[in-house]
Design a protein around this motif. Structure first.
Motif, PDB file in Angstrom:
ATOM      1  N   LYS A  43       5.814   6.507  11.067  1.00  0.00           N
ATOM      2  CA  LYS A  43       6.161   5.136  10.697  1.00  0.00           C
ATOM      3  C   LYS A  43       7.078   5.061   9.481  1.00  0.00           C
ATOM      4  O   LYS A  43       7.545   3.980   9.128  1.00  0.00           O
ATOM      5  CB  LYS A  43       4.882   4.339  10.401  1.00  0.00           C
ATOM      6  CG  LYS A  43       3.886   4.310  11.543  1.00  0.00           C
ATOM      7  CD  LYS A  43       2.608   3.593  11.136  1.00  0.00           C
ATOM      8  CE  LYS A  43       1.568   3.613  12.258  1.00  0.00           C
ATOM      9  NZ  LYS A  43       0.297   2.964  11.839  1.00  0.00           N
ATOM     10  N   ASN A  70      -3.631  -4.654   5.818  1.00  0.00           N
ATOM     11  CA  ASN A  70      -2.752  -4.924   6.968  1.00  0.00           C
ATOM     12  C   ASN A  70      -1.333  -4.409   6.750  1.00  0.00           C
ATOM     13  O   ASN A  70      -0.422  -4.792   7.489  1.00  0.00           O
ATOM     14  CB  ASN A  70      -2.696  -6.433   7.252  1.00  0.00           C
ATOM     15  CG  ASN A  70      -4.001  -6.985   7.784  1.00  0.00           C
ATOM     16  OD1 ASN A  70      -4.310  -6.869   8.962  1.00  0.00           O
ATOM     17  ND2 ASN A  70      -4.791  -7.581   6.896  1.00  0.00           N
ATOM     18  N   TYR A  90       6.725  -3.792  10.188  1.00  0.00           N
ATOM     19  CA  TYR A  90       5.409  -3.646   9.585  1.00  0.00           C
ATOM     20  C   TYR A  90       5.264  -4.649   8.433  1.00  0.00           C
ATOM     21  O   TYR A  90       6.257  -5.061   7.827  1.00  0.00           O
ATOM     22  CB  TYR A  90       5.216  -2.219   9.062  1.00  0.00           C
ATOM     23  CG  TYR A  90       5.151  -1.177  10.147  1.00  0.00           C
ATOM     24  CD1 TYR A  90       4.008  -1.017  10.919  1.00  0.00           C
ATOM     25  CD2 TYR A  90       6.243  -0.343  10.413  1.00  0.00           C
ATOM     26  CE1 TYR A  90       3.943  -0.064  11.921  1.00  0.00           C
ATOM     27  CE2 TYR A  90       6.195   0.613  11.412  1.00  0.00           C
ATOM     28  CZ  TYR A  90       5.039   0.744  12.170  1.00  0.00           C
ATOM     29  OH  TYR A  90       4.980   1.682  13.170  1.00  0.00           O
ATOM     30  N   VAL A  91       4.027  -5.022   8.151  1.00  0.00           N
ATOM     31  CA  VAL A  91       3.764  -5.989   7.082  1.00  0.00           C
ATOM     32  C   VAL A  91       4.351  -5.495   5.767  1.00  0.00           C
ATOM     33  O   VAL A  91       4.946  -6.270   5.006  1.00  0.00           O
ATOM     34  CB  VAL A  91       2.243  -6.239   6.937  1.00  0.00           C
ATOM     35  CG1 VAL A  91       1.936  -7.027   5.658  1.00  0.00           C
ATOM     36  CG2 VAL A  91       1.711  -6.983   8.155  1.00  0.00           C
ATOM     37  N   SER A  95      -1.945  -1.074  -1.687  1.00  0.00           N
ATOM     38  CA  SER A  95      -3.036  -0.504  -0.892  1.00  0.00           C
ATOM     39  C   SER A  95      -4.206  -0.033  -1.751  1.00  0.00           C
ATOM     40  O   SER A  95      -5.147   0.570  -1.243  1.00  0.00           O
ATOM     41  CB  SER A  95      -2.516   0.664  -0.035  1.00  0.00           C
ATOM     42  OG  SER A  95      -1.969   1.674  -0.864  1.00  0.00           O
ATOM     43  N   LEU A 148       0.151  -1.729   7.464  1.00  0.00           N
ATOM     44  CA  LEU A 148       0.746  -0.961   8.555  1.00  0.00           C
ATOM     45  C   LEU A 148       0.597  -1.652   9.908  1.00  0.00           C
ATOM     46  O   LEU A 148       0.768  -1.033  10.958  1.00  0.00           O
ATOM     47  CB  LEU A 148       0.127   0.440   8.601  1.00  0.00           C
ATOM     48  CG  LEU A 148       0.309   1.262   7.318  1.00  0.00           C
ATOM     49  CD1 LEU A 148      -0.302   2.648   7.477  1.00  0.00           C
ATOM     50  CD2 LEU A 148       1.771   1.366   6.939  1.00  0.00           C
ATOM     51  N   ASP A 149       0.290  -2.955   9.878  1.00  0.00           N
ATOM     52  CA  ASP A 149       0.295  -3.766  11.101  1.00  0.00           C
ATOM     53  C   ASP A 149       1.671  -4.379  11.308  1.00  0.00           C
ATOM     54  O   ASP A 149       2.472  -4.484  10.380  1.00  0.00           O
ATOM     55  CB  ASP A 149      -0.756  -4.875  11.008  1.00  0.00           C
ATOM     56  CG  ASP A 149      -2.175  -4.322  11.042  1.00  0.00           C
ATOM     57  OD1 ASP A 149      -2.336  -3.137  11.388  1.00  0.00           O
ATOM     58  OD2 ASP A 149      -3.112  -5.064  10.693  1.00  0.00           O
ATOM     59  N   LYS A 150       1.917  -4.854  12.536  1.00  0.00           N
ATOM     60  CA  LYS A 150       3.207  -5.476  12.834  1.00  0.00           C
ATOM     61  C   LYS A 150       3.096  -6.982  13.045  1.00  0.00           C
ATOM     62  O   LYS A 150       3.980  -7.599  13.606  1.00  0.00           O
ATOM     63  CB  LYS A 150       3.839  -4.818  14.064  1.00  0.00           C
ATOM     64  CG  LYS A 150       4.421  -3.443  13.788  1.00  0.00           C
ATOM     65  CD  LYS A 150       5.250  -2.936  14.957  1.00  0.00           C
ATOM     66  CE  LYS A 150       5.933  -1.623  14.603  1.00  0.00           C
ATOM     67  NZ  LYS A 150       6.797  -1.127  15.716  1.00  0.00           N
ATOM     68  N   GLU A 151       2.028  -7.552  12.576  1.00  0.00           N
ATOM     69  CA  GLU A 151       1.834  -8.995  12.709  1.00  0.00           C
ATOM     70  C   GLU A 151       2.633  -9.732  11.642  1.00  0.00           C
ATOM     71  O   GLU A 151       2.705  -9.268  10.500  1.00  0.00           O
ATOM     72  CB  GLU A 151       0.351  -9.327  12.570  1.00  0.00           C
ATOM     73  CG  GLU A 151       0.010 -10.760  12.946  1.00  0.00           C
ATOM     74  CD  GLU A 151      -1.492 -10.963  13.040  1.00  0.00           C
ATOM     75  OE1 GLU A 151      -1.907 -12.091  13.331  1.00  0.00           O
ATOM     76  OE2 GLU A 151      -2.235  -9.992  12.826  1.00  0.00           O
ATOM     77  N   ASN A 183       9.267 -12.186  11.790  1.00  0.00           N
ATOM     78  CA  ASN A 183       8.853 -10.862  12.229  1.00  0.00           C
ATOM     79  C   ASN A 183       9.721 -10.381  13.382  1.00  0.00           C
ATOM     80  O   ASN A 183       9.865 -11.048  14.393  1.00  0.00           O
ATOM     81  CB  ASN A 183       7.383 -10.880  12.656  1.00  0.00           C
ATOM     82  CG  ASN A 183       6.909  -9.501  13.097  1.00  0.00           C
ATOM     83  OD1 ASN A 183       7.313  -8.507  12.527  1.00  0.00           O
ATOM     84  ND2 ASN A 183       6.065  -9.480  14.100  1.00  0.00           N
ATOM     85  N   ASN A 233       1.195   8.827   7.749  1.00  0.00           N
ATOM     86  CA  ASN A 233       1.847   7.919   8.708  1.00  0.00           C
ATOM     87  C   ASN A 233       3.311   8.315   8.882  1.00  0.00           C
ATOM     88  O   ASN A 233       4.209   7.472   8.840  1.00  0.00           O
ATOM     89  CB  ASN A 233       1.740   6.476   8.217  1.00  0.00           C
ATOM     90  CG  ASN A 233       0.319   5.971   8.207  1.00  0.00           C
ATOM     91  OD1 ASN A 233      -0.203   5.519   9.222  1.00  0.00           O
ATOM     92  ND2 ASN A 233      -0.329   6.040   7.042  1.00  0.00           N
ATOM     93  N   LEU A 276      -1.191 -13.722   9.338  1.00  0.00           N
ATOM     94  CA  LEU A 276      -2.360 -13.065   8.750  1.00  0.00           C
ATOM     95  C   LEU A 276      -3.249 -14.065   8.021  1.00  0.00           C
ATOM     96  O   LEU A 276      -4.459 -13.881   7.922  1.00  0.00           O
ATOM     97  CB  LEU A 276      -1.922 -11.985   7.748  1.00  0.00           C
ATOM     98  CG  LEU A 276      -1.217 -10.749   8.308  1.00  0.00           C
ATOM     99  CD1 LEU A 276      -0.762  -9.864   7.163  1.00  0.00           C
ATOM    100  CD2 LEU A 276      -2.138  -9.971   9.237  1.00  0.00           C
TER     101      LEU A 276
END
Length: 390
Positions: free
Chosen positions: A69, A358, A6-7, A51, A360-363, A2, A66, A368
């Motif tokens: 992004k 997830n 974004y995921v 999604s 749109l998460d940055k993890e 990472n 979004n 996860l």
């Protein structure tokens, strides 16, 4: 892994953009694209699949919502529904078909040592079957199936050991299953497991001629001559293991050799089942077990219909429908690749559900799943032992 991505963007790091462009260039997909390239089209459709969007409008609304992004997600800028709709209608679906086949080859290499069979054999084992996707005849007149029905038919050859599709062909509903066999290149020393819908002796003989093996079931009006009968252990469920030969002139000319006829009584349903095969090396019980594993292709069809968006289509033309199905297959294989490369223990169902909320998460993706416990979901306990009750 990472780097503040974004995921959704991380998922596409597992596939080759270069290979995708090779498919695009082969069919000149980006000719007069005006900025909305085939890659962006692929990203949009894949986003809708991952999604769980219900329609093309649904997917576009979520993407454009979004807008800040979009550059980091790979879309570049906002666009409208008609742009994506025209791309699905006009751009050759073979771009996404070829790329899906490339992903399948990549996944096969990752899962080469996996084996979910009960029978200990090194041979390839493939299940062949098809599934219908019912659609509205008035909206899709080109997909006529019955008098007042329309359907798209997905013909599939599945690697049973890994549940990865080996080959897929999409047609309208009227195309007979047997014609799918004419498209396949059979691999020597491999097993091809199929139901009685594929019983065509000239085609089965082609399998035999390349030193491959078939396992299928006969129809009721099946005439044969008994050549030899072997002793069997009836306590195992096997009632007969016979060597036979066809006697009707018309079919005997199509398959002149001898093959096996195995009778098996399912201990649960108490139903007698008959199998035909040209393999004389495996035991009769092993042949019945291999046929039992044909159920994996039914589970595959059930899975993609439940968890991918292929039961309702986001375009009206055959090209748009095939594009959507091939991108859905690509998403399924991408999740398989992510699972293997990150060594995730979760099921494909659980991985897809976690990714869907997830995106749109940055993890980092692997994090996860470090906090996700295995759940007792129905799919993990699907009872395939009743598969002989056909």
């Amino acid at each position: 892994m990472n780097q503040g991505k974004y995921v959704f963007a991380q998922i596409f790091d597992f596939i080759s953009h270069y290979e995708f462009l090779k498919c695009v260039n082969k069919y000149k997909g980006d000719y007069k694209s005006h900025g909305f390239t085939c890659w962006k089209q692929f990203l949009c459709m894949a986003f809708g699949q991952l999604s769980h969007r219900e329609s093309l409008s649904d997917a576009i609304i979520c993407i454009n919502a979004n807008s800040k992004k979009l550059y980091h997600l790979g879309f570049g800028r906002t666009f409208n529904k008609s742009t994506l709709s025209r791309a699905n209608e006009s751009r050759d679906f073979r771009i996404y078909q070829d790329f899906a086949m490339h992903l399948i080859l990549q996944a096969k290499q990752l899962y080469v040592n996996d084996n979910q069979l009960e029978v200990d054999i090194r041979n390839n084992v493939f299940a062949i079957d098809s599934t219908y996707i019912e659609i509205c005849l008035s909206i899709y007149p080109w997909a006529k199936y019955r008098t007042q029905e329309a359907a798209v038919k997905v013909h599939t050859m599945l690697d049973i050991k890994t549940s990865i599709p080996e080959f897929i062909y999409i047609t309208h509903g009227k195309v007979h299953d047997i014609k799918f066999l004419d498209l396949l290149q059979f691999i020597p020393d491999s097993f091809y497991v199929m139901d009685r819908a594929y019983l065509s002796f000239d085609r089965l003989y082609k399998i035999d001629q390349v030193n491959a093996f078939f396992i299928t079931r006969p129809r009721k009006n099946f005439n044969y001559k008994l050549i030899k009968s072997l002793k069997v252990d009836t306590t195992s469920g096997v009632l007969a293991d016979e060597t036979i030969k066809l006697i009707t002139f018309r079919v005997k000319s199509k398959y002149p050799k001898q093959f096996r006829r195995i009778t098996y009584k399912d201990p649960e349903s108490q139903k007698e089942l008959i199998f035909l095969t040209n393999n004389f090396k495996l035991t009769a019980l092993e042949i019945t077990k291999l046929y039992k594993h044909r159920w994996y292709i039914e589970l595959f069809f059930k899975w993609i219909k439940q968890h991918l968006k292929i039961k309702s289509f986001w375009g009206l033309s055959p090209n748009a429908v095939k594009t959507q199905i091939w991108i859905a297959i690509s998403v399924y294989v991408m999740v398989l690749i992510v699972k293997k490369k990150l060594k995730l223990i979760q099921s494909i169902y659980e991985i897809l559900q976690v990714l869907s909320i997830n995106l749109l998460d940055k993890e980092p993706i692997n994090q996860l799943f470090t906090k996700t416990e295995l759940q007792d979901v129905k799919e993990l306990k699907d009872n395939q032992l009743i598969m002989f009750n056909l």
